[in-house]
Write a protein that holds these residues in place. Sequence first.
Motif, PDB file in Angstrom:
ATOM      1  N   ASP A 135       0.858  -1.185   0.000  1.00 45.14           N
ATOM      2  CA  ASP A 135       0.000   0.000   0.000  1.00 45.14           C
ATOM      3  C   ASP A 135       0.897   1.238   0.000  1.00 45.14           C
ATOM      4  O   ASP A 135       1.838   1.338   0.795  1.00 45.14           O
ATOM      5  N   THR A 136       0.615   2.192  -0.883  1.00 50.82           N
ATOM      6  CA  THR A 136       1.466   3.368  -1.033  1.00 50.82           C
ATOM      7  C   THR A 136       0.650   4.638  -0.833  1.00 50.82           C
ATOM      8  O   THR A 136      -0.588   4.616  -0.814  1.00 50.82           O
ATOM      9  N   VAL A 137       1.351   5.751  -0.701  1.00 48.25           N
ATOM     10  CA  VAL A 137       0.676   7.042  -0.714  1.00 48.25           C
ATOM     11  C   VAL A 137       0.149   7.273  -2.132  1.00 48.25           C
ATOM     12  O   VAL A 137       0.650   6.668  -3.089  1.00 48.25           O
ATOM     13  N   PRO A 138      -0.874   8.101  -2.299  1.00 42.89           N
ATOM     14  CA  PRO A 138      -1.379   8.370  -3.653  1.00 42.89           C
ATOM     15  C   PRO A 138      -0.254   8.810  -4.593  1.00 42.89           C
ATOM     16  O   PRO A 138       0.500   9.732  -4.279  1.00 42.89           O
ATOM     17  N   ASN A 139      -0.147   8.128  -5.721  1.00 42.59           N
ATOM     18  CA  ASN A 139       0.955   8.351  -6.661  1.00 42.59           C
ATOM     19  C   ASN A 139       0.356   8.467  -8.056  1.00 42.59           C
ATOM     20  O   ASN A 139       0.476   7.566  -8.886  1.00 42.59           O
ATOM     21  N   THR A 140      -0.336   9.569  -8.297  1.00 38.92           N
ATOM     22  CA  THR A 140      -1.100   9.726  -9.532  1.00 38.92           C
ATOM     23  C   THR A 140      -0.233   9.766 -10.786  1.00 38.92           C
ATOM     24  O   THR A 140      -0.706   9.445 -11.870  1.00 38.92           O
ATOM     25  N   LYS A 141       1.038  10.145 -10.645  1.00 34.65           N
ATOM     26  CA  LYS A 141       1.938  10.206 -11.798  1.00 34.65           C
ATOM     27  C   LYS A 141       2.612   8.865 -12.085  1.00 34.65           C
ATOM     28  O   LYS A 141       3.323   8.732 -13.083  1.00 34.65           O
ATOM     29  N   GLY A 142       2.407   7.883 -11.201  1.00 34.52           N
ATOM     30  CA  GLY A 142       3.071   6.596 -11.403  1.00 34.52           C
ATOM     31  C   GLY A 142       4.578   6.694 -11.274  1.00 34.52           C
ATOM     32  O   GLY A 142       5.326   5.971 -11.922  1.00 34.52           O
ATOM     33  N   LEU A 143       5.038   7.596 -10.413  1.00 34.42           N
ATOM     34  CA  LEU A 143       6.472   7.836 -10.257  1.00 34.42           C
ATOM     35  C   LEU A 143       7.134   6.675  -9.520  1.00 34.42           C
ATOM     36  O   LEU A 143       6.688   6.245  -8.459  1.00 34.42           O
TER      37      LEU A 143
END
Length: 374
Positions: A135-143
């Motif tokens: 589970d990750t922090v929101p990463n909308t750029k797919g970085l």
Amino acid sequence: MANESSSSSASSTRILCASFNQDNSGFCVGTKDGFKIFDSETGRLCYQRAVGAFSIVEMLFSSSLLATVGAGEQPSLSPRRLCLFNTKTGKSLKELNFLTSILAVRVNRKRLIVLLQDKIYIYDYNSLAILDTIDTVPNTKGLCAFSPNMDGCFLALPASTTKGSVLVYNVMELHSHCEIDAHRSPLAAMVLSSNGVYIATASEQGTIIRVHVVSEATKSYSFRRGTYPSTIYSLSFGPSLQLPDILVATSSSGSVHVFSLASLINQRSKRSSSLLGSMFPDTVNDVFEPSHHHVLHNAVPAGVKSYAMIRSIEKISEESATYAAAFRASISIITYSGYFLDYSLSIDHLNESSWSLEREFNLLTVLAEDFTNS
């Protein structure tokens, strides 16, 4: 260079994704029409498939195996579906479906990594068994950043949405390795060296680029790209398995920045021997030392997204510790407007640099012509 009419028609089919394979011997681009694979050394078109829009195309070294994700413009090319594809047979080997859009895929011979906005899936590449989910922090750029080397196989992810901290995960041993506080602002770009020893990061400000030693989670070098903010589009280390000789960055300014790590090591060694040098932290001094920084202005049009890769470095000779070893580097750049550029950068013993453009061609035009004439 293509004529004006063909350039105009080609520009309407913009590049949606671009990536080099793990040993930089080949690269692929995805467009609204399909995807294409090139040989990095010759620029030769190796494969083309025109079936619709692709947002992700990842190669497995120079093999016939690809991981692809559609851009969602056709029902058969859903952004939530990962397809493992064989270019020799022209057939899909396996499809994996997810609840949300796939933002990035990374692969080596043992691991397949699928990144969603707030979750990572790690698979055994051969059996496609799920080994772990993160589970990750929101990463909308797919970085993310990935080192494909089996002995230092790390995945780096943003650890915060408000500051530039990095989570480094060991995907072979399946555990969190460390967290690095790299910047005050959120991350915009990062890259791991191929052996997983170093990580370079840039924040959304884009003025400072930092290099850390992954094993110690320590900051080793800081570089000033410029005074004014700029979006860093890509970072790439040289191919050396030891300390990478150089680090290259592309940005929204249209310039290509090369930072010489070898030069900086020699400067640091000399400075630490002096009383004054030992009184100041290396990272403070390094930011303001210009001699390790080489810039090619207007390499690509300002604002055009670009992706640079250091294809090879040739050492010319070794000198005394007074100066850095002279070398010549081949730097390849893909622009999302559809061009491939190959630059040669030479840095001499006095740390003076010279650039020359070796090749330039329109990827989209060449694709169409080569495919037609083959």
